[in-house]
Scaffold this active site. Structure first.
Site, PDB file in Angstrom:
ATOM      1  N   TYR A  69     -11.491 -20.251  18.264  1.00  0.00           N
ATOM      2  CA  TYR A  69     -11.415 -18.816  17.969  1.00  0.00           C
ATOM      3  C   TYR A  69     -11.747 -17.964  19.196  1.00  0.00           C
ATOM      4  O   TYR A  69     -11.070 -16.976  19.487  1.00  0.00           O
ATOM      5  CB  TYR A  69     -12.372 -18.483  16.820  1.00  0.00           C
ATOM      6  N   TYR A  71      -9.482  -1.724  11.882  1.00  0.00           N
ATOM      7  CA  TYR A  71     -10.801  -1.924  11.281  1.00  0.00           C
ATOM      8  C   TYR A  71     -10.993  -0.939  10.117  1.00  0.00           C
ATOM      9  O   TYR A  71     -10.051  -0.672   9.371  1.00  0.00           O
ATOM     10  CB  TYR A  71     -11.908  -1.790  12.326  1.00  0.00           C
TER      11      TYR A  71
END
Length: 309
Positions: A193, A245
């Protein structure tokens, strides 16, 4: 209507440049704290005009959360839509991108969407590969195909810095492993990741990625299919609902085009069937979005009537 000349882009950059003085660069990842806050760049890729750009377009930066769009596409290609969304939801969240709160209250304890950190970790877990190198290599290959740039690689300084400071993502991963949402070795997952987030591009690369998505998953020059059409549609929808977001709703009203931001200051955006857009400016607002980059996209959308709504 769309931007036709680089001179028009230069003027838009000039108007947005004062906003680079607002906000601050991400410093919770130590390597990102070194970013130059004065940088501002934009590139637009369309079939008709090729790539137009202005500002500090030679500046490279890491994808960070922009990579979540691409790993989602790859995970669906690997594991199938039904399996992916059995482990990660489709709904926006009003919480910060790195929050653990919803995981503790949801039953089952799966992340609300693939654009928050918990969801992105689940997605990376589902990408095929028997090793970190194989997984990350497949992510890089997709990016090479979308950008037509095989020189794109990983910024190892940023990757190492992220891995060493990834304690919150460790907590998210161990929580989800406890509840059976992920099955990878947590440290291997975190290594993959953090390397995914540290893939380094420039605005022109981002714009071409955006153009492939805008072109329903096909290369804009050769029309070669890179991503299935239905998957391109899915990821573009997440860009609209969750890409900025917990400011995604405000962005959808003020800018009104699909976009995905990253805490390096990059923003990937697009207008379906028309253009891909890449923007870069490191100083961020409190929600993790580039302030000057956001303003630049807002001015671009307003001036050329880009709203998809």
């Amino acid at each position: 209507m769309r931007c036709r000349t680089e001179e028009e882009l230069v003027e838009l950059v000039r108007k947005s440049k004062p906003f680079t003085k607002d906000g601050k660069v991400a410093d919770y990842i130590p390597a990102l704290a070194k970013s130059d806050p004065d940088k501002l760049a934009i590139a637009i890729y369309s079939k008709e005009d090729g790539c137009l750009s202005a500002g500090d377009v030679g500046e490279t930066f890491t994808l960070q959360s922009i990579s979540k769009v691409l790993t989602l596409a790859l995970a669906i290609m690997d594991a199938g839509e039904e399996h992916v969304f059995s482990r990660v939801g489709m709904e926006p969240t009003g919480d910060p991108f790195n929050s653990i709160a919803k995981l503790e209250t949801m039953v089952p304890s799966k992340p609300l969407n693939p654009m928050i950190n918990a969801g992105a970790l689940v997605v990376t877990n589902m990408i095929h590969g028997s090793s970190v190198e194989e997984k990350v290599g497949r992510i890089l290959q997709l990016i090479h195909d979308m950008t037509n740039n095989s020189s794109i690689g990983i910024n190892t300084e940023v990757a190492d810095s992220e891995y060493e400071s990834a304690n919150l993502n460790r907590a998210l991963s161990y929580f989800m492993k406890q509840h059976g949402i992920i099955d990878d070795n947590v440290e291997m997952l975190l290594e993959a990741y953090t390397k995914q987030c540290a893939i380094e591009v420039n605005c022109k690369d981002l714009a071409r990625i955006g153009m492939v998505l805008a072109n329903e998953g096909k290369d804009p020059e050769t029309e070669r299919r890179i991503i299935p059409r239905y998957i391109a549609r899915i990821v573009k929808t997440f860009m609209v609902t969750c890409g900025m977001y917990n400011a995604s709703g405000e962005f959808a009203i003020n800018v009104a085009i699909p976009a995905k931001s990253g805490v390096s200051g990059g923003i990937l955006s697009l207008v379906p069937n028309e253009m891909g857009i890449g923007v870069y400016s490191p100083p961020l607002d409190a929600k993790g979005n580039s302030i000057a980059g956001n303003k630049l996209l807002e001015n671009l959308s307003s001036q050329y009537g880009l709203s998809i709504f």
